[in-house]
Design a protein around this motif. Structure first.
Motif, short mmCIF file in Angstrom:
data_model
loop_
_atom_site.label_atom_id
_atom_site.label_comp_id
_atom_site.label_asym_id
_atom_site.label_seq_id
_atom_site.Cartn_x
_atom_site.Cartn_y
_atom_site.Cartn_z
N ASN A 621 0.83 -1.21 0.00
CA ASN A 621 0.00 0.00 0.00
C ASN A 621 0.86 1.26 0.00
N ILE A 622 2.09 1.15 0.46
CA ILE A 622 2.99 2.30 0.51
C ILE A 622 3.53 2.55 -0.89
N GLY A 623 3.27 3.73 -1.41
CA GLY A 623 3.64 4.01 -2.80
C GLY A 623 2.75 3.31 -3.80
N GLY A 624 1.63 2.78 -3.34
CA GLY A 624 0.73 2.05 -4.23
C GLY A 624 -0.16 2.98 -5.05
N VAL A 625 -0.62 2.45 -6.17
CA VAL A 625 -1.51 3.20 -7.05
C VAL A 625 -2.64 2.27 -7.48
N TYR A 626 -3.88 2.72 -7.31
CA TYR A 626 -5.02 1.95 -7.82
C TYR A 626 -5.09 2.14 -9.34
N LEU A 711 10.00 6.10 -6.38
CA LEU A 711 9.70 6.92 -7.56
C LEU A 711 8.19 7.12 -7.72
N ARG A 712 7.41 6.09 -7.42
CA ARG A 712 5.95 6.26 -7.49
C ARG A 712 5.48 7.28 -6.47
N MET A 713 6.08 7.27 -5.29
CA MET A 713 5.71 8.23 -4.27
C MET A 713 6.07 9.65 -4.72
N THR A 714 7.21 9.80 -5.38
CA THR A 714 7.61 11.12 -5.89
C THR A 714 6.65 11.58 -6.98
N LEU A 813 16.76 6.42 -15.95
CA LEU A 813 17.71 7.41 -15.43
C LEU A 813 17.52 7.66 -13.93
N LYS A 814 17.55 6.58 -13.16
CA LYS A 814 17.32 6.70 -11.72
C LYS A 814 18.36 7.59 -11.04
N ARG A 815 19.57 7.60 -11.60
CA ARG A 815 20.65 8.33 -10.93
C ARG A 815 20.41 9.84 -10.89
N VAL A 816 19.49 10.33 -11.71
CA VAL A 816 19.21 11.77 -11.70
C VAL A 816 17.82 12.05 -11.14
N THR A 817 17.26 11.11 -10.37
CA THR A 817 15.97 11.33 -9.73
C THR A 817 16.16 11.74 -8.27
N GLU A 818 15.06 12.09 -7.63
CA GLU A 818 15.08 12.45 -6.21
C GLU A 818 15.44 11.26 -5.33
N VAL A 819 15.22 10.05 -5.83
CA VAL A 819 15.46 8.87 -5.01
C VAL A 819 16.90 8.81 -4.51
#
Length: 865
Positions: A621-626, A711-714, A813-819
């Motif tokens: 449910n954390i970071g989940g999307v219906y 990333l989904r949470m962002t 391009l995960k390396r340039v994300t907020e994560v």
């Protein structure tokens, strides 16, 4: 004078020619007649030889009449193919009919369909050959359109085999070809069993042979014994597979296809459509279903709403090798679908029976019979695949494989999930009646697949968690979810004081709705698409009819396997209460005088696996999307982030039940007798509690902080704050809650216990792995492997990879994300905390802090981007 003499001679010569002409013509005619006579004599001689050769074959051998007459002369096999069958389409269906120990152990068993292909035979009178061609029947275009010629050229047939024409039959209406090579292993054109089952290599033809042959009006059945050798680090072993090849004559006109709708879960066959009027190719998917139609004389009654019997019902035979005490329950599981087909307008549409003496030609490997095959195997599973005409999606035959050891999974589920509320589910062995009811449920689930139905993993979300504690509600709804095609097992939510008795999955309202949509028959004059859309529109706002696609990686937490109810936190909290009751009774429930603690250890590890399953239900449910399947005009939202309040509750649940390792589960009196036990090829494998709790906790943490989830949470934060004023649960919120829980003892200047230090190490290592690829190659894989070893048992645990839930790209391009910044920021925050607290607590705690400081500094210093 010379001119007169020349003229006289010319005239005389012409007269001579005129007198000679009739003789010449006559002579030439005689010569022609003699030539033609010789030709006729030669032809008669050839025909005589041809007839003699055919008669000799028949005289020397045996003949089985059918689709192709099969002539067998000693070890040679010939097909007699009628001219009318050339250019017709046939379906080759290859199955395993016998396996040795080595193959059984690998999970391959009798009844498995491993290879299908469409073929056609072409007669070449000039080369005196019969060519066999194959094609992929997934492209169509109108015959009259210009593009059709291009379609034919760009999706042409391929030659897969050739045979010499040995002779003709006596009236020249058929040719005879010798076919040994395609059935004795010399050629792979019709049957590539080794590649299909993943063995590779080639068949040893000198150790292989054709075992038996049968011919029927619309199919032939050839059984072979094919031998190969396998070697895995030791001496080569001979392995002989019994295989059965069916060649089926397909109808000239395929069944009218029904196109899929992603709001209902059917297996499908992809198809491409080309036409002159298009601006782009049209791709559609045809659902797989049986050809269920009313009899001609009943069509009007059917269209008026009366129940009628189908022209051809769906019939399942029970494998004669099925133990007698289970046959009734398997048959009942099939017959339970009658109510669903009545919803589609058909009565007596589904029949299950044991073969009798009247079924003279019954053969479990014959595609004319759909069989529930019973496999003697240590594998604990069941599955329900089908043989499909790829031209239309028509199901021709179904093969349900029922592994003997499936009962071990059923017993594990029932003891762990229902033992606290059902005394019948507590012992090491159940009564035949109690096990039989479980077998009935599995039978219904697997048969549902053979009707074309996919798993509906979102069905259980329709029921409120509290309703599952209601005796009246569960009795009325008849099960744990509106669909038996969900992995909604037994009612682990109900508490002992609730007195709930209906705890087994049943065929539900979604199942009836899906069968009606897939199988209701419409007249040629009806607008089928409009009527089918009307069925969906009628139910689209009722959660009971929701379809949730099976997911490989969970994005939509509504569509998970093994979960119950619409609130994973509440359902899991009820589940934990029952799990504590199980742990308190494991020793007494598994007691057998003078027996080892094997059953105890097995039930114990199953209980731990159930705890881990609850953790994952909540975590997703954390970071989940219906994910809603929407269409124009339905006014629905396609992507809905899980409400922030639910994500906060899920995080709190993990902090309470995972970050804080439950002592009652991992450190209790059971350990005085046995460790948790997992079966392995080398015997029961023991897991010590410290190691097991550490690895399972790590697995949850690793997945909780996966890049995709963050990333989904962002994405949700970015979108929701720009669109609505609804609360948002952010990555920083998650890190803050986890940080406070993981380092609570550190913040309070306490000495840390072994388990508290273990949790901090796991947390730091998960973050280090995410920022240092060197670690990721080892620890990440280890965590995932550990999770696989403790999975609760599944049924038909294959994933339809071609039709999983929608692929959403959030990972490039995960390396340039907020994560990356968030994870490094959390590591720096931990580092600063540890530096200020490194001298607090006892010696073990201080050693632990210095260790973590060095790990974090090394990871941050070595990280390159």
């Amino acid at each position: 004078m010379k001119e007169k003499a020349f003229l006289h001679n010319l005239i005389t010569f012409c007269i001579f020619l005129l007198l000679l002409s009739p003789l010449t013509v006559q002579s030439q005619k005689k010569k022609k007649d003699r030539k033609e006579e010789a030709t006729e004599i030669k032809k008669d001689t050839t025909d005589s030889k041809k007839g003699k050769k055919y008669d000799d074959l028949v005289k020397k051998g045996s003949v089985k009449k059918g689709l192709f007459n099969i002539i067998q002369v000693k070890t040679d096999v010939y097909f007699e193919i009628q001219d009318s069958l050339f250019k017709r389409e046939f379906l080759v269906v290859n199955k395993l009919s016998q396996v040795p120990f080595q193959v059984n152990e690998a999970g391959l068993n009798k009844g498995m369909n491993y290879e299908n292909k469409i073929i056609s035979f072409y007669k070449d009178t000039i080369a005196k050959k019969v060519w066999v061609k194959s094609y992929v029947p997934k492209v169509s275009s109108p015959k009259e359109d210009a593009i059709t010629q291009s379609v034919q050229n760009n999706f042409a047939e391929s030659i897969i085999e050739v045979f010499d024409i040995e002779t003709k039959n006596n009236d020249s209406s058929a040719v005879i070809i010798k076919v040994n090579k395609i059935f004795d292993g010399k050629q792979k054109s019709f049957n590539d069993v080794l590649s299909s089952i993943g063995f590779g290599g080639s068949v040893k033809s000198d150790l292989s042979y054709i075992e038996s042959l049968k011919s029927f009006p619309k199919n032939i059945v050839v059984k072979s014994q094919l031998t190969t050798s396998i070697s895995e680090g030791g001496p080569a072993l001979s392995v002989t597979l019994g295989v059965t090849s069916n060649i089926i004559l397909l109808d000239k006109a395929p069944m009218k296809p029904r196109f899929s709708d992603n709001r209902i879960g059917f297996f499908t066959e992809k198809h491409w459509y080309f036409a002159d009027a298009q601006q782009a190719m049209l791709e559609k998917e045809l659902i797989t279903r049986w050809r269920l139609e009313p009899k001609k004389e009943d069509e009007e009654r059917y269209l008026k709403g009366e129940l009628v019997e189908p022209k051809k019902p769906i019939v399942y035979y029970i494998d004669p090798s099925t133990p007698k005490q289970w046959r009734k329950y398997i048959i009942d599981g099939v017959r339970d679908w009658q109510a669903a087909f009545e919803k589609a307008g058909f009565k007596n549409a589904v029949i299950a029976k044991e073969p009798t003496e009247k079924d003279l030609d019954f053969d479990i490997d014959d595609v004319r019979y759909s069989v529930i095959t019973y496999a003697a195997s240590p594998k604990s599973n069941a599955m329900g695949p089908s043989v499909v005409d790829p031209r239309s999606g028509e199901i021709i035959e179904a093969d349900i494989i029922w592994w003997h050891n499936v009962m071990t999974s059923l017993q594990s589920w029932m003891r762990i999930q229902t033992g606290p509320i059902d005394p019948k589910a507590r012992g090491n062995k159940f009564s035949d009646e109690h096990m039989g009811e479980a077998i009935r449920f599995v039978s219904s689930h697997e048969v549902g697949h053979t009707f074309g139905l996919k798993h509906n993993m979102g069905s259980s979300f329709a029921y409120d968690v509290e309703s599952l504690r209601s005796k009246e509600f569960t009795a009325k709804m008849g099960g744990t979810a509106p669909s038996i095609m969900d992995y909604a097992r037994y009612n682990y939510v109900a508490q002992p004081e609730d007195n709930v008795t209906v705890i087994t999955p049943k065929i539900g309202e979604y199942d009836k709705y899906a069968i009606e949509w897939g199988y209701r028959w419409y007249s040629p004059n009806d607008n089928e698409t409009t009527k089918l859309n009307a069925i969906i529109a009628k139910h689209q706002d009722d959660p009971i009819y929701f379809y949730g696609e099976q997911q490989e990686n969970i994005i939509d937490p509504r569509s998970q396997s093994e979960d119950l109810g619409n609130d994973a936190v509440k359902a899991s909290e009820y589940g934990l209460k029952n799990l504590k009751r199980v742990v308190d009774n494991i020793l007494s429930w598994t007691y057998e005088k003078d027996q080892s603690y094997y059953e105890t250890g097995k039930l114990y590890i199953g209980t731990i696996g159930q705890w881990q399953m609850y953790n994952r239900h909540v975590m997703n449910n954390i970071g989940g999307v219906y994910l809603n399947t929407t269409v124009h005009g339905d006014n629905k939202q396609s992507y809905i982030p899980v409400p922030a309040a639910m994500q906060k509750r899920a995080t709190d649940y993990l902090a309470k039940n995972v970050i804080t390792i439950p002592q009652w589960l991992f450190f209790n009196d059971i350990l005085d007798k046995t460790n948790p036990l997992k079966d392995s090829p080398l015997g029961p494998y023991e897991y010590t509690p410290y190691t097991l709790s550490r690895e399972l906790q790590y697995s949850i943490m690793y997945d909780l902080f996966s890049d995709d989830r963050l990333l989904r949470m962002t994405e949700n934060e970015l979108y929701q704050r720009n669109k609505t004023k609804d609360p948002v649960f952010t990555v920083n919120d998650l890190f803050k809650k986890m940080h406070q829980s993981v380092f609570a003892g550190t913040i309070a200047n306490k000495s840390l216990s072994i388990l508290e230090r273990m949790t901090q190490k796991n947390y730091v290592d998960v973050l280090v792995v995410s920022t240092n690829k060197l670690f990721e190659k080892t620890d990440a894989k280890k965590a995932l492997d550990i999770q696989q070893t403790l999975n609760m048992p599944h049924l038909c645990n294959y994933l339809d990879y071609a039709h999983m839930a929608r692929n959403i790209n959030q990972s490039s391009l995960k390396r340039v994300t907020e994560v990356t910044s968030d994870k490094k920021g959390e590591l720096n925050k931990i580092l600063q905390l540890l530096k200020t607290k490194k001298s607090t607590g006892d010696q073990s705690t201080q050693n632990h802090y210095r260790d973590l400081i060095q790990r974090i500094e090394k990871a941050l210093n070595n990280t390159t981007f």
